[in-house]
Scaffold this active site. Structure first.
Site, PDB file in Angstrom:
ATOM      1  N   ASN A  11      -7.204   6.834  -7.352  1.00 20.43           N
ATOM      2  CA  ASN A  11      -6.913   7.312  -6.010  1.00 20.43           C
ATOM      3  C   ASN A  11      -6.302   8.726  -6.064  1.00 20.43           C
ATOM      4  O   ASN A  11      -5.200   8.918  -6.567  1.00 20.43           O
ATOM      5  CB  ASN A  11      -5.936   6.311  -5.369  1.00 20.43           C
ATOM      6  CG  ASN A  11      -5.552   6.673  -3.960  1.00 20.43           C
ATOM      7  OD1 ASN A  11      -5.221   7.829  -3.669  1.00 20.43           O
ATOM      8  ND2 ASN A  11      -5.592   5.706  -3.083  1.00 20.43           N
ATOM      9  N   GLY A  13      -5.096  10.662  -3.779  1.00 21.20           N
ATOM     10  CA  GLY A  13      -3.872  10.857  -2.993  1.00 21.20           C
ATOM     11  C   GLY A  13      -2.634  10.433  -3.782  1.00 21.20           C
ATOM     12  O   GLY A  13      -1.622  11.138  -3.803  1.00 21.20           O
ATOM     13  N   LYS A  14      -2.733   9.283  -4.440  1.00 19.20           N
ATOM     14  CA  LYS A  14      -1.588   8.790  -5.232  1.00 19.20           C
ATOM     15  C   LYS A  14      -1.304   9.745  -6.394  1.00 19.20           C
ATOM     16  O   LYS A  14      -0.151  10.007  -6.734  1.00 19.20           O
ATOM     17  CB  LYS A  14      -1.898   7.412  -5.810  1.00 19.20           C
ATOM     18  CG  LYS A  14      -1.964   6.300  -4.773  1.00 19.20           C
ATOM     19  CD  LYS A  14      -2.137   4.970  -5.475  1.00 19.20           C
ATOM     20  CE  LYS A  14      -2.443   3.838  -4.521  1.00 19.20           C
ATOM     21  NZ  LYS A  14      -2.725   2.585  -5.230  1.00 19.20           N
ATOM     22  N   ASP A  70       1.120  -1.539  -7.975  1.00 21.28           N
ATOM     23  CA  ASP A  70       0.455  -2.579  -7.192  1.00 21.28           C
ATOM     24  C   ASP A  70       1.203  -2.661  -5.877  1.00 21.28           C
ATOM     25  O   ASP A  70       2.432  -2.544  -5.855  1.00 21.28           O
ATOM     26  CB  ASP A  70       0.480  -3.923  -7.918  1.00 21.28           C
ATOM     27  CG  ASP A  70      -0.454  -4.927  -7.254  1.00 21.28           C
ATOM     28  OD1 ASP A  70      -1.539  -4.512  -6.801  1.00 21.28           O
ATOM     29  OD2 ASP A  70      -0.118  -6.115  -7.172  1.00 21.28           O
ATOM     30  N   SER A  71       0.469  -2.810  -4.787  1.00 22.85           N
ATOM     31  CA  SER A  71       1.146  -2.790  -3.496  1.00 22.85           C
ATOM     32  C   SER A  71       0.451  -3.694  -2.501  1.00 22.85           C
ATOM     33  O   SER A  71      -0.663  -4.167  -2.749  1.00 22.85           O
ATOM     34  CB  SER A  71       1.191  -1.357  -2.961  1.00 22.85           C
ATOM     35  OG  SER A  71      -0.117  -0.835  -2.835  1.00 22.85           O
ATOM     36  N   PHE A 152      -4.594   4.176   5.928  1.00 21.39           N
ATOM     37  CA  PHE A 152      -5.645   3.231   5.546  1.00 21.39           C
ATOM     38  C   PHE A 152      -5.067   1.822   5.647  1.00 21.39           C
ATOM     39  O   PHE A 152      -3.911   1.632   6.027  1.00 21.39           O
ATOM     40  CB  PHE A 152      -6.129   3.520   4.111  1.00 21.39           C
ATOM     41  CG  PHE A 152      -5.122   3.169   3.046  1.00 21.39           C
ATOM     42  CD1 PHE A 152      -4.040   3.995   2.788  1.00 21.39           C
ATOM     43  CD2 PHE A 152      -5.230   1.987   2.316  1.00 21.39           C
ATOM     44  CE1 PHE A 152      -3.098   3.657   1.825  1.00 21.39           C
ATOM     45  CE2 PHE A 152      -4.288   1.639   1.346  1.00 21.39           C
ATOM     46  CZ  PHE A 152      -3.221   2.489   1.108  1.00 21.39           C
ATOM     47  N   ASP A 155      -2.203   0.078   8.028  1.00 17.57           N
ATOM     48  CA  ASP A 155      -1.375   1.085   8.713  1.00 17.57           C
ATOM     49  C   ASP A 155      -1.431   1.002  10.242  1.00 17.57           C
ATOM     50  O   ASP A 155      -0.394   1.116  10.900  1.00 17.57           O
ATOM     51  CB  ASP A 155      -1.758   2.501   8.261  1.00 17.57           C
ATOM     52  CG  ASP A 155      -1.218   2.826   6.874  1.00 17.57           C
ATOM     53  OD1 ASP A 155      -0.369   2.068   6.370  1.00 17.57           O
ATOM     54  OD2 ASP A 155      -1.649   3.849   6.296  1.00 17.57           O
ATOM     55  N   HIS A 181       6.597   2.784   1.162  1.00 18.27           N
ATOM     56  CA  HIS A 181       6.976   1.947   0.020  1.00 18.27           C
ATOM     57  C   HIS A 181       6.653   2.658  -1.300  1.00 18.27           C
ATOM     58  O   HIS A 181       7.430   2.652  -2.232  1.00 18.27           O
ATOM     59  CB  HIS A 181       6.232   0.614   0.129  1.00 18.27           C
ATOM     60  CG  HIS A 181       4.767   0.749   0.468  1.00 18.27           C
ATOM     61  ND1 HIS A 181       4.310   1.543   1.496  1.00 18.27           N
ATOM     62  CD2 HIS A 181       3.656   0.230  -0.116  1.00 18.27           C
ATOM     63  CE1 HIS A 181       2.985   1.479   1.551  1.00 18.27           C
ATOM     64  NE2 HIS A 181       2.565   0.698   0.577  1.00 18.27           N
ATOM     65  N   ARG A 182       5.480   3.334  -1.333  1.00 25.63           N
ATOM     66  CA  ARG A 182       5.064   4.003  -2.568  1.00 25.63           C
ATOM     67  C   ARG A 182       5.988   5.194  -2.854  1.00 25.63           C
ATOM     68  O   ARG A 182       6.418   5.402  -3.982  1.00 25.63           O
ATOM     69  CB  ARG A 182       3.623   4.491  -2.416  1.00 25.63           C
ATOM     70  CG  ARG A 182       2.850   4.488  -3.699  1.00 25.63           C
ATOM     71  CD  ARG A 182       1.362   4.715  -3.515  1.00 25.63           C
ATOM     72  NE  ARG A 182       0.866   4.585  -2.171  1.00 25.63           N
ATOM     73  CZ  ARG A 182       0.402   3.436  -1.658  1.00 25.63           C
ATOM     74  NH1 ARG A 182       0.346   2.347  -2.369  1.00 25.63           N
ATOM     75  NH2 ARG A 182      -0.005   3.404  -0.406  1.00 25.63           N
TER      76      ARG A 182
HETATM   77  P1  IMP Z   1      -3.356  -1.100  -3.850  1.00 27.38           P
HETATM   78  O1  IMP Z   1      -2.193  -1.655  -4.597  1.00 27.38           O
HETATM   79  O2  IMP Z   1      -3.229   0.364  -3.602  1.00 27.38           O
HETATM   80  O3  IMP Z   1      -4.683  -1.523  -4.423  1.00 27.38           O
HETATM   81  O4  IMP Z   1      -3.317  -1.748  -2.388  1.00 27.38           O
HETATM   82  C1  IMP Z   1      -3.571  -3.106  -2.164  1.00 27.38           C
HETATM   83  C2  IMP Z   1      -3.819  -3.354  -0.692  1.00 27.38           C
HETATM   84  O5  IMP Z   1      -2.578  -3.384   0.007  1.00 27.38           O
HETATM   85  C3  IMP Z   1      -4.654  -2.296  -0.003  1.00 27.38           C
HETATM   86  O6  IMP Z   1      -6.026  -2.570  -0.099  1.00 27.38           O
HETATM   87  C4  IMP Z   1      -4.162  -2.406   1.436  1.00 27.38           C
HETATM   88  O7  IMP Z   1      -4.811  -3.479   2.071  1.00 27.38           O
HETATM   89  C5  IMP Z   1      -2.696  -2.767   1.262  1.00 27.38           C
HETATM   90  N1  IMP Z   1      -1.852  -1.546   1.250  1.00 27.38           N
HETATM   91  C6  IMP Z   1      -1.161  -1.033   0.190  1.00 27.38           C
HETATM   92  N2  IMP Z   1      -0.510   0.091   0.534  1.00 27.38           N
HETATM   93  C7  IMP Z   1      -0.814   0.308   1.834  1.00 27.38           C
HETATM   94  C8  IMP Z   1      -0.455   1.350   2.748  1.00 27.38           C
HETATM   95  O8  IMP Z   1       0.251   2.324   2.448  1.00 27.38           O
HETATM   96  N3  IMP Z   1      -0.963   1.214   3.996  1.00 27.38           N
HETATM   97  C9  IMP Z   1      -1.760   0.198   4.386  1.00 27.38           C
HETATM   98  N4  IMP Z   1      -2.142  -0.779   3.569  1.00 27.38           N
HETATM   99  C10 IMP Z   1      -1.671  -0.734   2.292  1.00 27.38           C
END
Ligand code: IMP
Length: 196
Positions: A11, A13-14, A70-71, A152, A155, A181-182
């Protein structure tokens, strides 16, 4: 010589956010800069477990210190779901997933619609090393209908605490990268990265 760090993400952006955070102190490379390595299976029960597993496997595969994240979204009225399953809560698009969430919460009153976005970051510096883990949270409420066009995932249906009733998708990207959170997990991880 500058220490090199693999940030296990595709990603852009990250990656930009992390480079801004560590500045010139660390050379950050991403998965796109390296020959392909097997992708870890994200089968942990928690964000922390998944982040540590990814960081450990990528560090072992590449011989580099590795950072992984992971989020997801945890909704209190759903006992923390979708949680680690946020990306797969429903088949289809992000919109299909947040619409399922709104339908699941249709009978839940305002005061019980609390939720938080969470992000775990894990750093593994080498074989046999203990992982350093930091978790960032962003608190809010699940709206009754989507609003806003930025961001995304979930949100558009997440009202951010302390932001004048706006959804995460109504915040400008710079605002989101201050309160998310990130962003919070990155800030907590910064001291470990600068000590590499
Ligand atoms: P990942 O850890 O970046 O793969 O995110 C896992 C999933 O969590 C994503 O596909 C979104 O559905 C949700 N998610 C994680 N961070 C966000 C955010 O900042 N905004 C909205 N959804 C998020």
């Amino acid at each position: 010589m500058k220490p090199k760090l693999l940030f296990a993400t595709g990603n852009a952006g990250k990656l930009r956010e992390l480079r801004a955070l560590v500045g010139d102190a660390v050379e950050v490379v991403s998965l796109k800069d390296l020959p392909p390595v097997p992708e870890p299976v994200e089968d942990g029960a928690t964000f922390e477990e998944n982040a540590v597993k990814k960081a450990r496997e990528y560090s072992e595969a590449t011989g580099l210190p590795a950072l992984a994240d992971d989020s997801g979204l945890c909704v209190d009225a759903l006992d923390g779901r979708p949680g680690v399953h946020s990306a797969r809560y429903a088949p289809g698009s992000d919109k299909d997933r947040y619409e399922k969430l709104l339908a699941d919460l249709a009978d839940v009153p305002e005061e019980r619609r609390t939720a938080s976005f969470r992000c775990a970051l894990a750093l593994v510096t080498g074989r046999g090393d203990e992982a350093r883990v930091e978790v960032g949270r962003c608190e809010g409420l699940i709206l009754r209908a989507p609003k806003g066009t930025n961001g995304f995932g979930y949100d558009p249906v997440f009202q951010v605490e302390g932001e004048g009733g706006r959804s995460m998708a109504e915040l400008a990207p710079e605002e989101k990268s201050r309160v998310s959170h990130r962003a919070r997990a990155f800030l907590l991880m910064r001291r470990h990265l600068l000590a590499l």
